[in-house]
Design a protein around this motif. Structure first.
Motif, mmCIF file in Angstrom:
data_model
loop_
_atom_site.group_PDB
_atom_site.id
_atom_site.type_symbol
_atom_site.label_atom_id
_atom_site.label_comp_id
_atom_site.label_asym_id
_atom_site.label_seq_id
_atom_site.Cartn_x
_atom_site.Cartn_y
_atom_site.Cartn_z
ATOM 1 N N ASN A 1 0.825 -1.209 0.000
ATOM 2 C CA ASN A 1 0.000 0.000 0.000
ATOM 3 C C ASN A 1 0.860 1.261 0.000
ATOM 4 O OD1 ASN A 1 -2.406 -1.430 -0.028
ATOM 5 N ND2 ASN A 1 -2.677 -1.376 2.189
ATOM 6 N N ASP B 1 0.685 4.068 -2.871
ATOM 7 C CA ASP B 1 0.487 5.495 -2.609
ATOM 8 C C ASP B 1 1.546 6.332 -3.326
ATOM 9 O OD1 ASP B 1 -1.800 5.388 -1.093
ATOM 10 O OD2 ASP B 1 -0.749 5.250 0.821
ATOM 11 N N GLU C 1 -8.675 5.346 -3.534
ATOM 12 C CA GLU C 1 -7.478 4.677 -3.013
ATOM 13 C C GLU C 1 -6.793 3.820 -4.065
ATOM 14 O OE1 GLU C 1 -8.620 2.676 0.615
ATOM 15 O OE2 GLU C 1 -8.102 4.476 1.764
ATOM 16 N N LYS D 1 -5.795 -0.121 -3.165
ATOM 17 C CA LYS D 1 -5.117 -0.482 -1.920
ATOM 18 C C LYS D 1 -5.774 -1.709 -1.289
ATOM 19 C CE LYS D 1 -3.645 2.698 0.886
ATOM 20 N NZ LYS D 1 -3.560 3.877 1.757
#
Length: 625
Positions: free
Chosen positions: A409, A413, A500, A503
């Motif tokens: 993750n 990011d 996201e 993720k």
């Protein structure tokens, strides 16, 4: 130095700067273009470093140390008596140990009597030839030199030669050209190959295994069988000498299989007892020794515990000479504090215990049974029983998987941030002149905007991330018959939040239940291996994807895989091309500047001539008045 405007009164320098500023605009644009390419290259390399770090962490955690996914823990009902650890291959079993009668111990021996004579204690840092050993009396002259000895000391100088065997052979030469070789000291010659001692023989005849023939006339060693390449042969031999003394002795011990390990020591009279003990401690016979000044005795202990001599004899056998006759390490009896005759040997013992109802023995107190390494720490009393329970270390496996999810993750990011970063095309890199015209803070804010979005929507990086998502979500085929064949089955799913961008989320309860129910099936999802992609675990898939992606990015931006020179990667070649164009344009600018100066100079000359003619005409017209 150029000076203009003397005739015209014009600021030629400023005019030239303004003209050349306009002429240099294409160069400034190329410099800005080069800066953008360099920023792109740095951004690619930063992503590549992240990919490489993530790949290496996955390999370390899941492949090189695959035990992290199959970790076991062992609980003991009495860890002060028995403790244990379990390998990943151990089953979830229960073991019960009782009747721990003896712990494994090593054999020890001490001198059967005091070793010094004439009431003078041994000084361990003094030469042996100057010490007064019981049964080894000698006379010294005023200089402390031996002038008369008994059979303890022999005359001769001890020499050691080491020969490295380059190729396989059974013959080695030593002491070449040495005319002082003491040929009658054959029994004191020690030959070792890679630390293993060979039996020295001098006569003719067939050699047997473990024997070496020494020819003192030619200085040649002939071994039974051929020595391996790069074997190290050590030869300790004696030279003729009337001033130097030596003595010999040997120690024989036994390995775990009951095979003899022998080491013969040739001891110089100039050596100290401490030096002899250091040699003993380093020897492959595996013993340690020290001298106790209070009792005036030597103690020597086998480093290996348990009974290794299959014949039931002593674990340490001392040869005639220094160890047995001088240090008094022969077998015997001594009188203890209570007046009883006791043997000066503490015999080795095996650990004796009962496990799950079966009585057995071990040579050491730490041993392994079916992947469980058990350490005995004390003896039980009566019917006392110690239980060992082996189970899956759910916490460690969970933490390993959670660590992977967190790292993935984090990478997601970072990369998504680069792919979605805003690109401000109106903010071009600043030239030096433009940077000098604004404040430092304004320049920093400008650079931040100018460098933003270098990898926005980059197809190469996006392709790597897409392939990794496929690697993670795909099913893993294995032959374990497990119900767990993909991450979603063990409670790891994709976030439903579109922002996201893929993720991972963990349902901790489901993941722990899966680990406890089928740890092998859970591990197979990550590190299973096979010839096809479907049979490979997600870690192996992702490693291949990342390796391919890293190579592709390196081909474009360099920095890895040996691609460090500009000509080895695409952006580097682009930078070199821009540099070449800048150099060529700079050359043309110099020509343009020279042309402008020539034109201004010609103008100044013409104006100067015109001024001179005007002054002359003025003088003719008005000079007579």
């Amino acid at each position: 130095m150029r000076m203009g405007g003397l005739a015209s009164g014009m600021d030629t320098e400023q005019i030239m700067r303004d003209l050349m500023r306009a002429e240099r605009m294409p160069v400034d644009n190329m410099v800005k273009q080069r800066q953008v390419v360099e920023w792109q290259m740095d951004a690619y390399r930063e992503v590549n470093r992240k990919f490489n770090e993530f790949r290496n962490k996955m390999v370390d955690q899941f492949i090189l140390t695959s035990a992290n996914l199959s970790a076991k823990r062992v609980t003991s009902s009495n860890s002060s008596l028995v403790s244990a650890t379990a390998s990943p291959n151990a089953g979830n079993v229960s073991l019960k140990l009782s009747n721990i009668k003896d712990l494994a111990s090593a054999e020890s021996r001490y001198s059967s009597e005091a070793i010094s004579s004439e009431g003078k204690k041994i000084q361990t840092n003094q030469p042996l030839s100057s010490l007064h050993f019981k049964g080894a009396a000698h006379e010294l002259n005023d200089n402390g030199e031996i002038i008369n000895t008994n059979d303890m000391w022999k005359s001769g100088a001890v020499k050691t030669e080491t020969i490295r065997v380059a190729s396989s052979t059974n013959k080695v030469s030593f002491a070449q050209g040495n005319d002082k070789l003491k040929s009658n000291a054959a029994g004191d010659t020690v030959v070792k190959v890679n630390g293993k001692e060979y039996q020295v023989v001098t006569g003719e005849g067939e050699l047997e295994e473990g024997e070496v023939r020494v020819n003192y006339t030619s200085g040649e060693l002939t071994f039974y069988g051929y020595l391996p390449n790069n074997a190290q042969v050590s030869v300790t031999f004696i030279e003729e000498s009337d001033t130097e003394k030596y003595t010999t002795s040997s120690i024989t011990t036994f390995d775990r299989d009951g095979n003899e390990i022998k080491d013969t020591f040739v001891i110089k009279g100039s050596e100290t007892l401490s030096q002899v003990f250091q040699r003993l401690n380093r020897s492959n016979v595996g013993v340690s020794a020290f001298y106790d000044s209070h009792t005036d005795k030597v103690s020597i202990t086998r480093k290996e515990t348990g009974i290794n001599n299959k014949d039931g004899g002593y674990e340490m056998v001392f040869g005639e000479g220094f160890f047995k006759d001088v240090l008094k390490l022969q077998e015997g009896f001594v009188v203890d504090n209570e007046g009883n005759n006791v043997e000066n040997v503490q015999r080795a013992k095996n650990a004796t215990f009962t496990i799950n109802g079966m009585e057995t023995q071990r040579q050491t107190n730490t041993f392994t049974i079916d992947g469980v390494t058990i350490t005995l720490r004390g003896e039980t009393v009566g019917n006392e029983e110690v239980s060992l329970n082996v189970s899956t270390d759910t916490d460690k496996v969970f933490d390993t998987i959670k660590g992977f999810v967190d790292q993935y993750n984090e990478l997601l990011d970072f990369v998504n941030g680069k792919l979605t970063e805003e690109r401000y095309r109106d903010y071009k890199p600043l030239t030096d002149e433009e940077r000098d015209a604004i404040s430092e803070k304004e320049a920093e804010r400008w650079d931040e905007r100018a460098q933003s979005g270098m990898l926005r929507n980059d197809r190469m990086i996006q392709s790597v991330m897409d392939r990794m998502r496929t690697d993670i979500y795909g099913m893993v085929s294995n032959n374990l018959g497990s119900d767990y064949n993909q991450l979603s089955a063990i409670g790891i799913t994709t976030s439903r939040d579109y922002n996201e961008r893929g993720k991972l989320e963990i349902n901790e309860d489901r993941l722990r239940q899966a680990i406890e129910r089928d740890p092998a099936g859970v591990a197979a999802i990550f590190n299973s291996d096979g010839p096809t992609s479907g049979e490979k675990g997600i870690i192996r898939r992702m490693r291949e994807t990342l390796t391919s992606g890293i190579n592709s990015i390196s081909s474009r931006a360099g920095g890895m895989g040996g691609k460090v020179a500009n000509h080895q990667f695409t952006l580097g070649r682009e930078i070199e091309s821009i540099n070449t164009r800048i150099t060529n344009f700079e050359r043309r600018l110099q020509q343009v500047e020279d042309r402008y100066w020539r034109q201004f100079t010609a103008m100044e000359k013409a104006m100067q001539q015109a001024n001179a003619q005007a002054e002359s005409l003025f003088a003719q017209l008005y000079g007579g008045q």
